[in-house]
Design a protein around this motif. Sequence first.
Motif, PDB file in Angstrom:
ATOM      1  N   GLY A 284       3.270  -6.750  -0.418  1.00 38.04           N
ATOM      2  CA  GLY A 284       1.950  -6.657  -1.026  1.00 38.04           C
ATOM      3  C   GLY A 284       1.154  -5.482  -0.507  1.00 38.04           C
ATOM      4  O   GLY A 284       0.478  -4.778  -1.280  1.00 38.04           O
ATOM      5  N   ILE A 285       1.220  -5.240   0.792  1.00 41.76           N
ATOM      6  CA  ILE A 285       0.481  -4.123   1.382  1.00 41.76           C
ATOM      7  C   ILE A 285       1.030  -2.785   0.892  1.00 41.76           C
ATOM      8  O   ILE A 285       0.266  -1.871   0.561  1.00 41.76           O
ATOM      9  N   ALA A 286       2.353  -2.656   0.832  1.00 39.77           N
ATOM     10  CA  ALA A 286       2.940  -1.413   0.327  1.00 39.77           C
ATOM     11  C   ALA A 286       2.506  -1.154  -1.111  1.00 39.77           C
ATOM     12  O   ALA A 286       2.200  -0.012  -1.490  1.00 39.77           O
TER      13      ALA A 286
ATOM     14  N   HIS B 182      -3.874   4.590  -3.412  1.00 33.20           N
ATOM     15  CA  HIS B 182      -3.713   6.044  -3.294  1.00 33.20           C
ATOM     16  C   HIS B 182      -3.793   6.708  -4.664  1.00 33.20           C
ATOM     17  O   HIS B 182      -4.482   7.725  -4.835  1.00 33.20           O
ATOM     18  N   ALA B 183      -3.114   6.135  -5.656  1.00 39.92           N
ATOM     19  CA  ALA B 183      -3.141   6.711  -7.008  1.00 39.92           C
ATOM     20  C   ALA B 183      -4.552   6.678  -7.582  1.00 39.92           C
ATOM     21  O   ALA B 183      -4.990   7.634  -8.243  1.00 39.92           O
TER      22      ALA B 183
ATOM     23  N   GLN C 219       5.906   8.565  -2.285  1.00 41.35           N
ATOM     24  CA  GLN C 219       4.836   9.535  -2.037  1.00 41.35           C
ATOM     25  C   GLN C 219       4.359   9.522  -0.590  1.00 41.35           C
ATOM     26  O   GLN C 219       3.570  10.385  -0.185  1.00 41.35           O
ATOM     27  N   PHE C 220       4.840   8.553   0.200  1.00 38.42           N
ATOM     28  CA  PHE C 220       4.421   8.431   1.587  1.00 38.42           C
ATOM     29  C   PHE C 220       5.581   8.735   2.532  1.00 38.42           C
ATOM     30  O   PHE C 220       6.740   8.449   2.220  1.00 38.42           O
ATOM     31  N   ASP C 221       5.257   9.269   3.695  1.00 34.49           N
ATOM     32  CA  ASP C 221       6.229   9.507   4.758  1.00 34.49           C
ATOM     33  C   ASP C 221       6.305   8.254   5.636  1.00 34.49           C
ATOM     34  O   ASP C 221       5.295   7.827   6.207  1.00 34.49           O
TER      35      ASP C 221
END
Length: 319
Positions: free
Chosen positions: A112-114, A121-122, A266-268
């Motif tokens: 859920g957090i991811a 972010h979008a 989109q995240f590292d």
Amino acid sequence: MPQWAGQALDISSQDLASNASFVNYVRHHRFTCPSTGQPVEVVEKSIRKVAFLGSQEARFHRAEGLLAGSTQFRYPACLGVVETPWESLIFTEFVRGKPPRMHAIARQLALGIAELEGLGHAWLQAQPAGKAPLLWSMDFFRPWFLLRPRFNFARCLPGLAQLGRQDARFAGLAERFAVFGPLTRKLAAEAKRSPRCISHMDYLRKNLFVDKGQLHLIDWSEVKVGRVGFDGGAYLGSLFRRKDTAVFLAAQQEFVTAYREALGPQFDGEQALGNLRYVFLLTALYHCLRPETVAEYRERERMGLLREKYEYLLELANT
């Protein structure tokens, strides 16, 4: 709600518990819809304003489309936000469900957090330049957030020094914990340069409900424009305070594994886990060092467990 205008509503109301900053009250209203004859349950939250400025929670609920497409969490629908010069009134659907065991939902929370971080972010990326001042005011790194006690564990170190004089098991720990000052400042500088997202920041049992296997997340009183990884750190920090070390470590492993797999491209991943570590340390250090926690552990005769948790945190400083 325009369909109820001019119609008599027989409303029964009950105050709900709330300890959030600036909240005047939270009320649960029940009545029967005169149009459909169906029961309606609504939560009303009143948040007082400072210098006539609206709350960040009210701003969040006015953000249209932010949570659209969510599948991992269910969120109560916002029925409306009413602003007066002195307060923000937020009306949302009432959620029923069973409070979960927080260590048992580690994987569900990770997914859920991811998802929330990706959606947030979008949404932030799509906002027009005219909203930049508003989003800046909600950013985690503004002084009005960072000066709050829960993000300032250093003020608890004199109490830890006093504890060391009373109990030999804690002698010298205050000096050892001073290392977290420069460490958290370094992690903060790195986090500032990472992708922004919407962060709930308050993953407590009172804000989560399970109904037919679906996880419901409520109460956005701590919402901020955070960074990827912050919510995971907030969850694990609160869990660390409340659970035995073995239970915490098992839940942490389950959470991190699922979170890595679910994190958007989109995240590292390493950057997100660095941010997670930052907020985990801020949360865990404050909750474990504050006088109320020490008194709680002393009353329950669990000071040995508290010392074990302190040692775990100190080991993190060296890894």
